[in-house]
Structures are given as structure tokens and as C-alpha cells.
Design a protein around this motif. Structure first.
Motif: not given
Length: 285
Positions: A128-143, A146-156
Motif C-alpha cells: 500500500l502507498s498513499a500521498d499522506t503523512d498519516g495512514w493508508v488502508a484497505v478494507g474488505f467489504s461485502s458491499d 463502509m460498515g462491518g468491514d475488515d480493515v488493514m491500515a499502515c499508520v505513521h
């Protein structure tokens, strides 16, 4: 004289001689023993010196000042850390799947958001990579919501580290989950970008907050600022979402134009441009 008396006289005669000879013998034995010990000590001295020298060399290397604490006790040092390997976009659509969001033709270092995935044995590796100084994430959703999702985030965080954290979306709020399926974690903050790489297993024990990646899911893409290592609201109101469910067994290279490049690509805008051009060419009546 009886034999008993003769034996007593012999003992009396031999006693002083034996007592006189005994100190000499003991003295001589002691002197002889001293010489023997001295000779043996002299012979052993080079070996002892060699041993001491070898040990001293070893000790000086082991107890080098760089490896001593302030109290003088040795402590283990961390192994050197390998530099973060840059994300290869040439493999997108071939040996891994990729999503790019931003300017047309962007890569992992210039896209607003970038994600790649590939299977490695029983794991899936994500980048994962993003233009930010904070965090970047991906969520796995059935729809696509947002809501009821498994999320992996990389946090600075404030110490300059990039940590991989696990969240679960409860409505519009991301709740951190202590059970983290990530492993082989890497992360870097450079050129105002948060970039990370990690693996997580394809199959996991049944859990509401962790999905099985062998199933297909919609991917939610998000990034935003962080305060003292804690994520805050994402940068844009409507973060991009994969158009269809994603399968880890199918590799594609999908580009999604950011809002700045969507304006002139919509059919309505193109029709408006054609109408204005026609109006200008024909002139007013």
C-alpha cells in the motif's frame, strides 16, 4: 642376648639415623619438587600466555565499547535493517494485481493511492502507498459501503515508524482490533508518502472481524492524517471503491482517475463541451 633385645637395640641405633636422614630427604624432595614444578611452570607459561592473549582478543572484540551499556554490561544489538524495497509496478497485471488512483499513468510513488496484492504460498502479500503523512488502508467489504468491514491500515506514528494495524469498521467508525493477522511487516515514510508491505493468511479461523481472502470482496481504499499515531477521518468524502468484487486468484491492473481527472471524462461534461464548441463556431444569431 635374646632375639627380642637384639631387635630393640637395632631400632634404637636406626632411629637417630632415620630421623637425621628424613629431613634431608624431605628437604631434597621438596627442593627437587620445587625444581620440577618450576620447570613445568616454565614450560606451561607460553601456553598460558597464548591462551590469555587469545582470550583477550576475543574479550576485546566481544566487549567492544559499542556493545556496552552505561553500566558496562554487554547487551545485544539489533541486526541491521534492510532498506525498504521499492514497489514494482511492471509486475502489475502479470504476477500481482494492482489498483491505481490518481493521475493517468501514475505509479506507486506518484498515485494518490496505490495497492497491490499477490499470493505467496498460504499468504497474500499486500503493498500500500498513499500521498499522506498519516495512514493508508484497505478494507474488505461485502458491499461498497463502509460498515462491518475488515480493515488493514499502515499508520505513521510520531516516532517516524510505520506500523500495520487491524481495524473493524463499526458504521463510520474504525475500531482497532488487537488480533492482528499481519506478519512480515515493513513500512516507510518518505517524500511525504506512507508506504508499507505485509502478509496475511488466505484462510483464517472463523471470526467476525477477519475475513477469508479466498472469497471475493469489494476493496475499500482510504487514506488520511493521523494524530499521535491514531487515524482520523479520511482525506476525501467519498473514498474510491473497487467497481466489482476482487479475487486474489485473478491479477489485473486497474486504474481509477481521481476527482480532478473525472470531470472531463464523464459523458455529460463531454456533451457540454461539444455543445459549447458548436455554439462558438456557429456564432450567435
Amino acid at each position: 642376648m635374646s632375639p627380642l633385645r637384639w631387635g630393640a637395640w637395632l631400632l634404637l641405633l636406626a632411629g637417630p639415623a632415620a630421623s637425621t636422614a628424613s629431613p634431608a630427604d624431605e628437604s631434597g624432595g621438596a627442593r627437587g619438587g620445587g625444581r620440577g614444578d618450576g620447570e613445568r611452570g616454565a614450560r606451561d607459561e607460553p601456553q598460558r600466555q597464548h591462551h590469555d592473549s587469545s582470550y583477550g582478543t576475543f574479550a576485546s572484540e566481544f566487549y567492544d565499547l559499542r556493545y556496552l551499556s552505561e553500566e558496562g554490561y554487554p547487551f545485544p544489538t539489533a541486526p541491521p535493517v534492510d532498506p525498504f524495497a521499492k514497489i514494482r509496478v511492471d509486475d502489475c497485471g502479470k504476477t500481482k494485481g494492482c489498483f491505481r488512483y490518481g493521475k493517468p499513468g501514475c505509479n506507486a510513488e506518484t498515485c494518490d493511492y496505490f495497492l497491490s496484492y499477490r499470493r505467496i504460498g498460504a499468504d497474500v502479500e499486500f503493498e500500500l502507498s498513499a500521498d499522506t503523512d498519516g495512514w493508508v488502508a484497505v478494507g474488505f467489504s461485502s458491499d461498497k459501503k463502509m460498515g462491518g468491514d475488515d480493515v488493514m491500515a499502515c499508520v505513521h506514528d510520531d516516532n517516524g515508524r510505520v506500523r500495520i494495524q487491524h481495524f473493524y469498521n463499526v458504521g463510520q467508525w474504525a475500531k482497532e482490533i488487537q488480533r492482528n493477522p499481519a506478519r512480515d511487516e515493513e513500512g516507510i515514510f518518505e517524500n511525504n508518502r506512507v508506504t508499507c508491505r505485509f502478509k496475511r493468511p488466505v484462510y483464517v479461523p472463523r471470526d467476525e472481524t477477519i475475513v477469508d481472502l479466498h472469497l471475493s470482496w469489494y476493496y475499500l481504499f482510504a487514506w488520511g492524517p493521523a494524530i499521535q499515531g491514531s487515524i482520523t477521518r479520511h482525506d476525501i468524502d467519498s473514498p474510491p471503491v473497487s467497481e466489482r468484487v476482487v479475487s486474489i486468484y485473478k491479477y489485473e491492473d486497474i486504474f481509477m482517475p481521481s476527482a480532478a481527472y473525472q470531470t472531463f471524462s464523464s459523458p455529460f461534461c463531454l456533451l457540454l463541451i461539444v455543445a459549447l464548441t458548436f455554439y462558438l463556431l456557429m456564432g450567435t444569431p
